[in-house]
Design a protein around this motif. Structure first.
Motif, mmCIF file in Angstrom:
data_model
loop_
_atom_site.group_PDB
_atom_site.id
_atom_site.type_symbol
_atom_site.label_atom_id
_atom_site.label_comp_id
_atom_site.label_asym_id
_atom_site.label_seq_id
_atom_site.Cartn_x
_atom_site.Cartn_y
_atom_site.Cartn_z
ATOM 1 N N GLU A 1 5.045 -6.058 48.351
ATOM 2 C CA GLU A 1 5.968 -5.669 47.285
ATOM 3 C C GLU A 1 6.855 -6.841 46.899
ATOM 4 O O GLU A 1 7.097 -7.756 47.685
ATOM 5 C CB GLU A 1 6.816 -4.461 47.701
ATOM 6 C CG GLU A 1 7.706 -4.686 48.891
ATOM 7 C CD GLU A 1 8.524 -3.444 49.225
ATOM 8 O OE1 GLU A 1 9.693 -3.623 49.640
ATOM 9 O OE2 GLU A 1 8.014 -2.327 49.070
ATOM 10 N N THR A 2 7.308 -6.789 45.665
ATOM 11 C CA THR A 2 8.214 -7.823 45.179
ATOM 12 C C THR A 2 9.089 -7.233 44.085
ATOM 13 O O THR A 2 8.718 -6.249 43.433
ATOM 14 C CB THR A 2 7.438 -9.046 44.654
ATOM 15 O OG1 THR A 2 8.344 -10.126 44.437
ATOM 16 C CG2 THR A 2 6.711 -8.731 43.355
ATOM 17 N N GLY A 3 10.250 -7.815 43.904
ATOM 18 C CA GLY A 3 11.161 -7.383 42.852
ATOM 19 C C GLY A 3 11.668 -8.586 42.087
ATOM 20 O O GLY A 3 11.997 -9.622 42.682
ATOM 21 N N LYS B 1 14.107 -10.038 38.646
ATOM 22 C CA LYS B 1 15.124 -9.790 37.626
ATOM 23 C C LYS B 1 15.179 -10.992 36.701
ATOM 24 O O LYS B 1 15.135 -12.143 37.153
ATOM 25 C CB LYS B 1 16.503 -9.569 38.251
ATOM 26 C CG LYS B 1 16.646 -8.280 39.017
ATOM 27 C CD LYS B 1 18.083 -8.107 39.505
ATOM 28 C CE LYS B 1 18.252 -6.807 40.276
ATOM 29 N NZ LYS B 1 19.646 -6.628 40.745
ATOM 30 N N ARG C 1 9.977 -3.939 39.792
ATOM 31 C CA ARG C 1 9.596 -3.828 41.203
ATOM 32 C C ARG C 1 8.164 -3.347 41.268
ATOM 33 O O ARG C 1 7.801 -2.368 40.609
ATOM 34 C CB ARG C 1 10.520 -2.868 41.960
ATOM 35 C CG ARG C 1 10.162 -2.741 43.432
ATOM 36 C CD ARG C 1 11.322 -2.253 44.271
ATOM 37 N NE ARG C 1 12.423 -3.200 44.304
ATOM 38 C CZ ARG C 1 12.457 -4.310 45.057
ATOM 39 N NH1 ARG C 1 11.418 -4.615 45.807
ATOM 40 N NH2 ARG C 1 13.494 -5.093 45.042
ATOM 41 N N ASN D 1 13.038 -11.324 44.424
ATOM 42 C CA ASN D 1 13.591 -10.898 45.711
ATOM 43 C C ASN D 1 14.902 -11.616 46.013
ATOM 44 O O ASN D 1 15.180 -12.006 47.152
ATOM 45 C CB ASN D 1 12.589 -11.123 46.851
ATOM 46 C CG ASN D 1 11.421 -10.159 46.790
ATOM 47 O OD1 ASN D 1 11.506 -9.105 46.165
ATOM 48 N ND2 ASN D 1 10.326 -10.509 47.439
ATOM 49 N N GLU E 1 14.182 -5.886 34.734
ATOM 50 C CA GLU E 1 14.155 -5.687 36.182
ATOM 51 C C GLU E 1 12.826 -5.034 36.513
ATOM 52 O O GLU E 1 12.432 -4.061 35.870
ATOM 53 C CB GLU E 1 15.312 -4.800 36.657
ATOM 54 C CG GLU E 1 16.666 -5.460 36.558
ATOM 55 C CD GLU E 1 17.763 -4.635 37.236
ATOM 56 O OE1 GLU E 1 17.450 -3.972 38.252
ATOM 57 O OE2 GLU E 1 18.895 -4.662 36.737
ATOM 58 N N ARG F 1 4.647 -2.663 43.897
ATOM 59 C CA ARG F 1 4.090 -2.481 45.245
ATOM 60 C C ARG F 1 2.589 -2.280 45.100
ATOM 61 O O ARG F 1 2.147 -1.397 44.372
ATOM 62 C CB ARG F 1 4.744 -1.277 45.919
ATOM 63 C CG ARG F 1 4.307 -1.033 47.356
ATOM 64 C CD ARG F 1 5.109 0.128 47.943
ATOM 65 N NE ARG F 1 4.667 0.496 49.268
ATOM 66 C CZ ARG F 1 5.123 -0.021 50.404
ATOM 67 N NH1 ARG F 1 6.053 -0.957 50.348
ATOM 68 N NH2 ARG F 1 4.668 0.371 51.577
#
Length: 199
Positions: free
Chosen positions: A173-175, A177, A129, A186, A127, A131
């Motif tokens: 920003e992005t996330g 998984k 994240r 996202n 995972e 920025r």
């Protein structure tokens, strides 16, 4: 840095905070570094540390040490290690940088792993994240692709429009998984990218 060993496994945390850090004249404020790790095989981990130290002493002899690193991989993998970046962040003249990550290895070592990236990927759970300032990403993207700023901004706008990147003022920003062979960014399915990433 604080670590403890139990049952042949190491767990620990590294924390650092500073009001101002300057690296070659590049100033960062409100700097934080907080990581933790667990399930590191003590013997293999210490052997890796010693080998990496030797490699840094003599860059020309790096290839001679690779066999030693590989030798200890099974013990490291079979302990199912977890490495977490709780916070790496800083304010800079360009904007704020921040990174959080949780990375886990599950499963058991197989000698075919070194020859099959897909098998390694299947053992990972990640995972992430991130920025970063938009200006920074545009500069890096331009340098990497060799394309002009207008094209990079257009490509970036498309990714924002598709939801893979979120815009917050001058920050992006992005996330992501990854687990069980599936990648989401996202919350959007990005699994088709895996074929490109693990080749």
């Amino acid at each position: 840095m604080d670590s403890a060993e139990s049952g042949g496994l190491i767990r620990g945390v590294n924390n650092f905070k500073a009001g101002l850090v300057s690296i070659n004249g590049f100033e960062m404020t409100d700097t934080a570094y907080a990581t933790s790790y667990e399930n590191l095989d003590a013997g293999a981990f210490r052997a890796w540390q010693a080998t990496l130290t030797e490699m840094m002493k003599d860059e020309n002899a790096a290839e001679q040490h690779l066999a030693s690193l590989v030798e200890h991989l099974p013990a490291l993998v079979n302990a199912n290690p977890v490495v977490t970046i709780n916070d790496i962040s800083a304010d800079t003249p360009m904007g704020r940088f921040a990174l959080n990550m949780d990375c886990r290895i599950t499963g058991e070592w197989d000698d075919m792993l070194l020859h099959n990236p897909a098998m390694i990927a299947a053992m990972l759970q990640v995972e992430l994240r991130v920025r970063v300032p938009r200006a920074f990403l545009v500069d890096v993207w331009q340098d990497f692709t060799g394309t002009g700023q207008q094209i990079v901004n257009q490509q970036l706008s498309e990714l924002i429009g598709q939801g893979y990147i979120r815009e917050d003022g001058t920050q992006l920003e992005t996330g992501a998984k990854y687990g069980a062979g599936q990648l989401t960014i996202n919350g959007l399915d990005a699994s088709p990218l895996l074929g490109v990433l693990i080749q």
